[in-house]
Scaffold this motif. Sequence first.
Motif, short mmCIF file in Angstrom:
data_model
loop_
_atom_site.label_atom_id
_atom_site.label_comp_id
_atom_site.label_asym_id
_atom_site.label_seq_id
_atom_site.Cartn_x
_atom_site.Cartn_y
_atom_site.Cartn_z
N ALA A 1 0.83 -1.20 0.00
CA ALA A 1 0.00 0.00 0.00
C ALA A 1 0.86 1.25 0.00
CB ALA A 1 -0.92 0.00 1.22
N ALA A 2 2.10 1.12 0.50
CA ALA A 2 3.00 2.28 0.53
C ALA A 2 3.83 2.37 -0.75
CB ALA A 2 3.90 2.18 1.75
N GLU B 1 0.14 -11.55 -10.30
CA GLU B 1 0.36 -10.17 -10.72
C GLU B 1 0.52 -9.32 -9.47
OE1 GLU B 1 -2.49 -6.68 -12.27
OE2 GLU B 1 -3.08 -8.72 -12.70
N MET B 2 1.54 -8.48 -9.47
CA MET B 2 1.82 -7.64 -8.31
C MET B 2 0.86 -6.45 -8.26
SD MET B 2 4.03 -6.90 -5.84
CE MET B 2 5.68 -7.45 -6.13
N GLY C 1 -0.43 4.80 0.88
CA GLY C 1 0.09 4.31 2.15
C GLY C 1 -0.81 4.53 3.34
N ASP C 2 -2.05 4.94 3.12
CA ASP C 2 -2.95 5.15 4.26
C ASP C 2 -3.90 3.95 4.42
OD1 ASP C 2 -4.44 5.51 2.06
OD2 ASP C 2 -5.18 7.50 2.54
N ASN D 1 -6.96 -0.90 2.34
CA ASN D 1 -8.23 -1.55 2.00
C ASN D 1 -8.28 -1.89 0.52
OD1 ASN D 1 -9.13 -1.21 4.56
ND2 ASN D 1 -10.45 0.53 4.12
N MET D 2 -7.89 -0.92 -0.30
CA MET D 2 -8.00 -1.14 -1.74
C MET D 2 -7.03 -2.23 -2.20
SD MET D 2 -10.40 0.69 -2.04
CE MET D 2 -10.89 0.10 -3.60
N ILE D 3 -5.82 -2.24 -1.60
CA ILE D 3 -4.86 -3.30 -1.93
C ILE D 3 -5.47 -4.66 -1.64
CG2 ILE D 3 -2.74 -4.41 -1.08
CD1 ILE D 3 -1.87 -2.29 -2.74
N ARG D 4 -6.10 -4.78 -0.48
CA ARG D 4 -6.64 -6.08 -0.11
C ARG D 4 -7.76 -6.47 -1.06
NH1 ARG D 4 -5.44 -4.45 5.41
NH2 ARG D 4 -3.51 -5.57 5.81
#
Lengths: 162, 362
Positions: free
Chosen positions: B221-222, B244-245, B251-252, B257-260
């Motif tokens: 996320a960061a 896929e990465m 980073g907040d 949340n969005m990464i997950r």
Amino acid sequence: MKTFFNTIGNLFRKPVTTKYPFEPTFKPDDYRGLIGFEESLCIWCRRCEAVCPPGAIVFSQDMEGKQTYHFNRAVCIYCGECVRACPREGALFQTAEPAPCALKAENINNGWNKLFDEAIESRERYAAEKKKKAAEKAAADKAAAEAKKTMEGDEGMNPGNN
Amino acid sequence: MGRQYEIPVGAQHISLLEPLHFKFTTENERIVRTDANVYYVHRGIEQACCSKFKFRQVSFVVGRVCGLCSISHTTAYSQVAEKLLKIEIPKRAKYLRMLVIELDRIHSHLLCLSHVAENSGFEALFMKTMQYREFSMELLEAVCGNRIQYDFSIVGGVARDLKPETGQLILQRLKNFMPQLEELVGIYQHNWTLSLKNKGTGVLTREDAMRLNVVGPFARAAGLAVDVRNETEDLLPWKEVGFEMITDTAGDVHARNMIRLREIGVSIRLIRNIIDGLPESALLTETKAFPDGEATVRLEAPRGELFYYAKGNKTQVLERLKIKAPTFSNVAGMVHAFTGNEYGSAAAIIASYDPCLSCTAR
Ligand code: SF4
Ligand code: SF4
């Protein structure tokens, strides 16, 4: 506004939760349940006892050498290692039956610990007895062999002396 | 300078799921300093694995290190034991391991998201996320025979095969889940109330993430592209099934949340590819050898990089086993990212780290 109608709608929607235990929940047919044991097929190799990670299987042994299988459903983690280790197909098998709750009267923890120690002890006693018997037999055999040898020796020596 | 107050949170607290203790020093509601104490649950698992249990039994013991990423621990241990035994496992076993790891990731990420929602004060979203998560638990139960302790990886391969009907069930359920995932993405992305609590809070910059050696979704996320699935190919063929990465830059809490959520999308794709391309082979490599030498293994658990080290001495019992859980790597970053935030946001920030302390302290 959409949220508002959603909320109203939710009042009439079916609940997501099921009324367990009155209704069944999702359960696959190969659920990892209780371990079954078929005594007539067992060859008493105790391999299942050796591989079981938490020690939920133990065999006790009486003085005639007859072994008895003990299983604790509260200690078992239902991993199926014992079934995979068993060399006799069908002697151990995993059912899809979930384990029933333990009752206080069963004394399933302390009672089991005691049973486990007693089972190991009973086997040691049998092994010691067997060893003793074997030693006695060996001693008797040895004595017999020696007696025979001396007799043979006597016989062998006698002609030499002549 | 205003007056400073020290606020202890934990080790038992209503918004904490784990036995973790934070001491926040606040000034005008802003956190200026944080101390963390994570060692509340020492269970002595490493010692037990090296004394009481035989090396084949250890894979069931380490599965109990963590309830959520049970499969990551068992797989990582199985891999390290296989390295010590010098065996290669069948391809089908590798695919099935990846399948369960990805299913596990879906349920773990959804759980974390629901707790972020709850700790941000959004109880309804918590319920909704938990409702949608249920399908992944049922799929795991169908594949492994148990909802939580999967006991799926064993030394040398996997314990159970995937039946074709179960494969079809997984594909069907994933199809049903797709619109629900889109709905969740919509809510987490655009809900205004949630954004007040989540956007711009708990920021960890890329430089700090790199300096503090952060791993997992927290680092991604960061903007730090670290993922073991991207780096190692020898043990599990991630690239073959289309890994896929995914990274973000903010980073907040919102970015996490969005990464997950996006990683859940990737996991779904991986699972589809795995089921479609499941090779036929045996499930287990049998060997009578004993572990010998030293080995290390890294594996991407839902929370980040999981590290296992083992040393064998040609006996049934290992000489040493070392587990480094992802949360342990993240503690420094976690403490750092609180600084400058309002104390009221602390609960949501803690949940967004997805800490797993029982793994860390074992
Ligand atoms: S299923 Fe596992 S825990 Fe249960 S008796 Fe068999 S080996 Fe032991
Ligand atoms: S492994 Fe099978 S045959 Fe051997 S003792 Fe156990 S149940 Fe009997």
